[in-house]
Write a protein that holds these residues in place. Structure first.
Motif, mmCIF file in Angstrom:
data_model
loop_
_atom_site.group_PDB
_atom_site.id
_atom_site.type_symbol
_atom_site.label_atom_id
_atom_site.label_comp_id
_atom_site.label_asym_id
_atom_site.label_seq_id
_atom_site.Cartn_x
_atom_site.Cartn_y
_atom_site.Cartn_z
ATOM 1 N N PHE A 1 0.805 -1.228 0.000
ATOM 2 C CA PHE A 1 0.000 0.000 0.000
ATOM 3 C C PHE A 1 0.834 1.274 0.000
ATOM 4 O O PHE A 1 0.285 2.365 -0.002
ATOM 5 C CB PHE A 1 -0.940 -0.009 1.221
ATOM 6 N N GLY A 2 2.129 1.142 0.037
ATOM 7 C CA GLY A 2 2.991 2.315 -0.014
ATOM 8 C C GLY A 2 3.005 3.105 1.285
ATOM 9 O O GLY A 2 3.515 4.225 1.324
ATOM 10 N N ARG A 3 2.425 2.551 2.328
ATOM 11 C CA ARG A 3 2.409 3.247 3.617
ATOM 12 C C ARG A 3 2.831 2.306 4.731
ATOM 13 O O ARG A 3 2.770 1.084 4.567
ATOM 14 C CB ARG A 3 1.010 3.796 3.922
ATOM 15 N N GLU A 4 3.257 2.891 5.845
ATOM 16 C CA GLU A 4 3.654 2.062 6.983
ATOM 17 C C GLU A 4 2.438 1.766 7.850
ATOM 18 O O GLU A 4 1.568 2.626 8.009
ATOM 19 C CB GLU A 4 4.711 2.775 7.824
ATOM 20 N N ILE A 5 2.419 0.589 8.441
ATOM 21 C CA ILE A 5 1.349 0.261 9.366
ATOM 22 C C ILE A 5 1.730 0.836 10.734
ATOM 23 O O ILE A 5 2.918 0.895 11.075
ATOM 24 C CB ILE A 5 1.129 -1.266 9.408
ATOM 25 N N ASN A 6 0.747 1.303 11.483
ATOM 26 C CA ASN A 6 1.025 1.949 12.776
ATOM 27 C C ASN A 6 1.635 0.951 13.766
ATOM 28 O O ASN A 6 1.040 -0.089 14.057
ATOM 29 C CB ASN A 6 -0.253 2.549 13.350
ATOM 30 N N ARG A 7 2.834 1.297 14.258
ATOM 31 C CA ARG A 7 3.575 0.323 15.080
ATOM 32 C C ARG A 7 2.994 0.174 16.480
ATOM 33 O O ARG A 7 3.005 -0.924 17.043
ATOM 34 C CB ARG A 7 5.047 0.748 15.171
ATOM 35 N N THR A 8 2.509 1.270 17.051
ATOM 36 C CA THR A 8 1.966 1.176 18.413
ATOM 37 C C THR A 8 0.762 0.250 18.429
ATOM 38 O O THR A 8 0.659 -0.655 19.265
ATOM 39 C CB THR A 8 1.544 2.578 18.915
ATOM 40 N N MET A 9 -0.139 0.491 17.473
ATOM 41 C CA MET A 9 -1.328 -0.367 17.416
ATOM 42 C C MET A 9 -0.921 -1.807 17.126
ATOM 43 O O MET A 9 -1.503 -2.753 17.663
ATOM 44 C CB MET A 9 -2.300 0.143 16.350
ATOM 45 N N ALA A 10 0.077 -1.974 16.273
ATOM 46 C CA ALA A 10 0.530 -3.333 15.935
ATOM 47 C C ALA A 10 1.080 -4.034 17.180
ATOM 48 O O ALA A 10 0.795 -5.210 17.415
ATOM 49 C CB ALA A 10 1.587 -3.283 14.843
ATOM 50 N N ASN A 11 1.853 -3.299 17.988
ATOM 51 C CA ASN A 11 2.436 -3.906 19.193
ATOM 52 C C ASN A 11 1.350 -4.305 20.197
ATOM 53 O O ASN A 11 1.392 -5.395 20.770
ATOM 54 C CB ASN A 11 3.416 -2.934 19.859
ATOM 55 N N ILE A 12 0.383 -3.400 20.382
ATOM 56 C CA ILE A 12 -0.709 -3.715 21.319
ATOM 57 C C ILE A 12 -1.461 -4.945 20.811
ATOM 58 O O ILE A 12 -1.743 -5.891 21.555
ATOM 59 C CB ILE A 12 -1.682 -2.517 21.454
ATOM 60 N N HIS A 13 -1.735 -4.933 19.516
ATOM 61 C CA HIS A 13 -2.477 -6.058 18.926
ATOM 62 C C HIS A 13 -1.718 -7.367 19.131
ATOM 63 O O HIS A 13 -2.300 -8.392 19.505
ATOM 64 C CB HIS A 13 -2.704 -5.807 17.428
ATOM 65 N N VAL B 1 -6.872 -0.673 7.953
ATOM 66 C CA VAL B 1 -7.587 0.262 7.074
ATOM 67 C C VAL B 1 -7.062 1.683 7.272
ATOM 68 O O VAL B 1 -6.815 2.419 6.305
ATOM 69 C CB VAL B 1 -9.111 0.183 7.324
ATOM 70 N N TRP B 2 -6.864 2.070 8.536
ATOM 71 C CA TRP B 2 -6.385 3.423 8.823
ATOM 72 C C TRP B 2 -5.008 3.648 8.195
ATOM 73 O O TRP B 2 -4.764 4.672 7.554
ATOM 74 C CB TRP B 2 -6.316 3.613 10.346
ATOM 75 N N SER B 3 -4.134 2.666 8.338
ATOM 76 C CA SER B 3 -2.778 2.830 7.801
ATOM 77 C C SER B 3 -2.763 2.848 6.276
ATOM 78 O O SER B 3 -1.886 3.463 5.672
ATOM 79 C CB SER B 3 -1.865 1.695 8.304
ATOM 80 N N MET B 4 -3.735 2.181 5.661
ATOM 81 C CA MET B 4 -3.805 2.192 4.194
ATOM 82 C C MET B 4 -3.957 3.616 3.669
ATOM 83 O O MET B 4 -3.431 3.970 2.612
ATOM 84 C CB MET B 4 -5.019 1.380 3.722
ATOM 85 N N PHE B 5 -4.713 4.424 4.431
ATOM 86 C CA PHE B 5 -5.019 5.771 3.954
ATOM 87 C C PHE B 5 -4.246 6.854 4.696
ATOM 88 O O PHE B 5 -3.888 7.879 4.132
ATOM 89 C CB PHE B 5 -6.524 6.041 4.070
ATOM 90 N N LYS B 6 -4.000 6.627 5.998
ATOM 91 C CA LYS B 6 -3.414 7.691 6.812
ATOM 92 C C LYS B 6 -2.011 7.345 7.326
ATOM 93 O O LYS B 6 -1.389 8.155 8.002
ATOM 94 C CB LYS B 6 -4.317 7.974 8.034
ATOM 95 N N GLY B 7 -1.560 6.160 7.052
ATOM 96 C CA GLY B 7 -0.246 5.762 7.556
ATOM 97 C C GLY B 7 0.869 6.606 6.951
ATOM 98 O O GLY B 7 0.696 7.237 5.903
ATOM 99 N N LYS B 8 1.996 6.583 7.643
ATOM 100 C CA LYS B 8 3.157 7.337 7.152
ATOM 101 C C LYS B 8 3.596 6.750 5.814
ATOM 102 O O LYS B 8 3.625 5.526 5.656
ATOM 103 C CB LYS B 8 4.278 7.167 8.184
ATOM 104 N N VAL B 9 3.916 7.627 4.859
ATOM 105 C CA VAL B 9 4.361 7.126 3.554
ATOM 106 C C VAL B 9 5.648 6.320 3.752
ATOM 107 O O VAL B 9 6.589 6.775 4.402
ATOM 108 C CB VAL B 9 4.583 8.288 2.567
ATOM 109 N N ALA B 10 5.647 5.130 3.185
ATOM 110 C CA ALA B 10 6.783 4.224 3.426
ATOM 111 C C ALA B 10 7.930 4.525 2.458
ATOM 112 O O ALA B 10 7.697 4.909 1.312
ATOM 113 C CB ALA B 10 6.328 2.778 3.255
ATOM 114 N N VAL B 11 9.131 4.318 2.953
ATOM 115 C CA VAL B 11 10.278 4.397 2.045
ATOM 116 C C VAL B 11 10.340 3.091 1.256
ATOM 117 O O VAL B 11 9.615 2.142 1.545
ATOM 118 C CB VAL B 11 11.600 4.618 2.826
#
Lengths: 572, 196
Positions: free
Chosen positions: A429-441, A506-516
């Motif tokens: 998706f060209g964006r990063e997934i949110n790490r905090t939410m990922a860690n909690i999950h 879903v949030w990271s798909m649209f609002k996540g930080k643009v990935a390198v």
């Protein structure tokens, strides 16, 4: 190689691009992951609070209204049948094999697409059709299938078995799903054999590709076996044949229900490895990426995975120790089954050796990967009790088996697919997934699933039968009610936390930080491309110079990695 | 990697890759039919052999004719393939059409055989032999329907495209598929009509 003249339909719906098809499989799988997971919570409610009304927040106020909110025995049978079927065939398989197989294989071997793009598209839509058929069974008056995910006759036969057409649609859906699977398998096998980039020898392929390739070979060999068995079952149900009907239920000499069990497990045991091989591959690769070391014993791991494929095809009888098979045959199956622990242990030790003295980076994909290492160890070790005839006779058909295969399959596969989703998300998706939410999950999922599955084994050891509607009908199980309640609440926690995952996704798909381009510093070919990836992938076919995990090579100075498409400095 | 597909920008794969894909598919189909054959053997071994009406001999002539038709279809396809290799496209089309015709005749004749069986009271639910007879012939027939579709499509393409390389590739694939189904039928014929 990209074209701009594609319509919306050909670009997003009937696309022949392996990446789009991969995402379609992932969306389909995620839908069923939630649906199948929800069914398990209803089942758990009945086990913890037998014959008590399902609370509104779990029944959404719409289910079980007729029975005053109580799950009746028939519905309970349908719940565990559809939970198992959906999780194995419509959730994990599409995500891991359909989704990541499609997305990753061409990219990692330097191919422009799958060998047969149209067949690939047809494969997905055949899956989709099978999903519709399966879900349609919920609309029938007598509901969906209820004979368990194995659907042994005579339970699954019309004579003395499950009435209604739900079971018939279940069989038909599986045949359709199998057809789609074979189409995908042909594609994956041929793509790997024929479309590898120059220099991408078999022993330079990422282990993910190895896992998916071996899985596809097993699918091509064994899915037709179960397809044949299911078609015979379908004929029993529709045309009144008696392939699997015996004794007093048969109108004549009849057939043999045990034949179905053999056919089922000739496919069914390899199916375990069909599902888990991609995860083994992904874990082997990701451990190297996040330990910044070459995968320890790369070649040996690939050979062990191949050996397990061969062995897995001759051990099906260990699922049938209690069917009255000859003790000699039982011993043979036990010996062969225990033999699998040798290659399994070797590559497991390879994983640990990859971690040993590594420069560990606990990014989200890595913590899920470490989770896989743990749950697979538990699942593997508890499998020894089921492989051994003497202990299996006691444990057979108990919750111990349920706990064991949930560690081996559910936990390993689900954590594996989460690792894969978090790892390739930036490329998808060209964006990063949110790490905090990922860690909690991760932590909530990991702790809760361990609690649930470990205590299932405790229940089983205490004699708690699986597929039991109301354990309170047995005095010796009454003291276990408290444990059942705890398991249920941890299962509910596990279910609720998945909402965080889907929100993050879903949030990271649209609002996540643009990935390198290469956020993990990985050396496999997909990370040499910028997202969004064009149809056709590589502007120029890459040439491969090294194995996939040449991290921290002594001759590297500025970085600790080099893409496979570039020579390692100072090497020939 | 020589021709662009209409649907996408992805180049088509070469002939060998295409044939290899078909070989894997036929391998899967072989596993499918082997499972059925083994299942039949196991059940027969367990419950004894059951027989068709008249011990099968009543229908032996009909099924032998069907077998001949399918073998002829395979032979026509092989001859068409030889003509195509020699760039004799008009003869190739003739043989191709004959293959298609023979395959359709086989299907029609199979339906006729089913009608005769049903009229004789021999149904899928009669006994294990009935169950396996209809399972084998029905599943094989479904594959023949696929082959007829493929041959029809190829027949049409032979009239509409000039690219001989593509035609040869498709013909080779169709050839493998039809020959495979002929071999499967020979096994079914021997198993159902000769061995009993």
């Amino acid at each position: 190689m990209s074209t701009n003249n594609e319509s919306f339909l050909t670009k997003y719906i009937f696309s022949t691009d392996h990446k789009v098809i991969g995402k379609q499989f992932i969306w389909l799988g995620i839908f069923f992951l939630f649906f199948g997971g929800y069914l398990s919570l209803l089942m758990r409610w009945q086990l913890a609070y037998p014959e008590q009304a399902v609370p509104w927040w779990l029944s959404w106020g719409i289910f079980f209204k007729d029975a005053g909110g109580i799950i009746d025995p028939d519905t309970y049978n349908q719940l565990f049948t559809m939970h198992g079927t959906i999780m194995i065939f419509w959730a994990v398989t599409p995500i891991l094999i359909g989704g990541f197989g499609n997305f990753v294989i061409p990219l990692q071997i330097g191919a422009p697409d799958m060998a047969f793009p149209r067949l690939n598209m047809i494969s997905f839509w055949t899956w989709f059709l099978s999903s519709v058929v399966l879900l349609a069974s919920y609309l029938l008056p007598q509901g969906p299938a209820a004979a368990g995910w194995t659907s042994y006759p005579p339970l699954s036969s019309p004579m003395g078995g499950i009435p209604g057409e739900g079971q018939t649609l279940w069989t038909l859906a599986l045949v359709l799903m199998g057809t789609g699977t074979i189409m995908g398998a042909i594609n994956y096998i041929i793509t790997v054999v024929r479309l590898r980039a120059p220099g991408m020898t078999y022993f330079r392929m990422p282990l993910t590709v190895w896992g998916l390739w071996l899985t596809s070979i097993m699918n091509a060999v064994f899915v037709p076996v179960i397809a044949a068995g299911l078609i015979l079952l379908l004929l029993d149900r529709v045309l009144g044949t008696e392939f699997f009907v015996a004794g007093g239920l048969a109108s004549g000499p009849g057939g043999d229900p045990l034949l179905y069990q053999h056919v089922f497990w000739i496919f069914g045991h390899p199916e375990v490895y069909i599902l888990i091989l991609p995860v083994w591959g992904i874990v082997s690769d990701l451990l190297a990426v996040f330990a910044r070391k070459p995968a320890f014993g790369y070649k040996v791991t690939a050979i062990c995975m191949s050996t397990i494929c061969v062995l897995s095809s001759i051990v099906w009888g260990h699922h049938m120790y209690t069917t009255g098979m000859s003790p000699l045959l039982g011993k043979a199956f036990m010996f062969l089954t225990l033999l699998i622990s040798i290659p399994s242990s070797i590559f497991f030790l390879n994983w640990l050796a990859t971690l040993w003295k590594g420069n560990l980076h606990f990014e989200p994909p890595m913590i899920y990967t470490m989770g896989v290492v743990w749950v697979f160890a538990i699942g593997g070790l508890t499998g020894l009790y089921n492989a051994t005839v003497t202990s299996d006779i006691y444990l057979h058909d108990t919750m111990f088996v349920v706990g064991h295969f949930h560690f081996t399959l559910a936990a390993t596969l689900v954590l594996g697919l989460f690792a894969a989703i978090h790892y390739w998300f930036p490329k998808m998706f060209g964006r990063e997934i949110n790490r905090t939410m990922a860690n909690i999950h991760f932590w909530v999922t990991f702790v809760s699933m361990n609690f649930v599955f470990f205590n299932m084994m405790v229940l089983g050891y205490a004699g708690h039968h699986r597929r039991l509607y109301n354990p309170m009908e047995f005095d010796f199980l009454k003291p276990l009610l408290g444990l059942n309640e705890w398991i249920t609440w941890f299962a509910i926690i596990n279910g609720v936390i998945q909402l965080l995952f889907i929100f993050n996704f879903v949030w990271s798909m649209f609002k996540g930080k643009v990935a390198v381009r290469n956020p993990w510093g990985a050396s496999t070919l997909e990370w040499t491309l910028d997202a969004p990836l064009p149809h056709g992938n590589f502007a120029q076919t890459p040439t491969v110079y090294s194995r996939p995990h040449e991290y921290s090579h002594p001759s590297l100075t500025d970085t600790d990695w080099v893409p496979q498409s570039e020579p390692i400095p100072g090497t020939a | 990697m020589e021709r662009q597909s209409k649907l996408s920008s992805i180049p088509r794969v070469d002939s060998f890759t295409s044939h290899l894909g078909l070989v894997v598919m036929l391998g899967g189909m072989a596993m499918f039919f082997i499972t059925l054959f083994v299942s039949q053997s196991i059940l027969e071994n367990r419950f004894g052999v059951s027989y068709m009406p008249g011990g099968g001999s009543t229908f032996l002539f009909h099924s032998s004719m069907n077998t001949m038709v399918l073998i002829v279809a395979s032979l026509f396809l092989e001859m068409g393939w030889q003509k195509l290799r020699k760039d004799d496209s008009s003869s190739a089309i003739l043989y191709q059409g004959s293959t298609l015709f023979a395959s359709v005749v086989f299907l029609i004749s199979q339906v006729g055989l089913w009608n005769r069986m049903i009229s004789a009271g021999f149904l899928p639910s009669t006994d294990l032999m009935g169950a396996f007879f209809y399972a084998f012939t029905g599943l094989h027939g479904l594959h023949i329907v696929g082959a007829v579709g493929t041959l029809g499509w190829l027949f049409w393409k032979m009239h509409t495209i000039e690219e001989s390389e593509l035609l040869i590739r498709w013909t080779v694939n169709a050839r493998m598929f039809v020959h495979f189904l002929t071999v499967v039928w020979l096994f079914i014929f021997v198993r159902l009509f000769v061995m009993v």
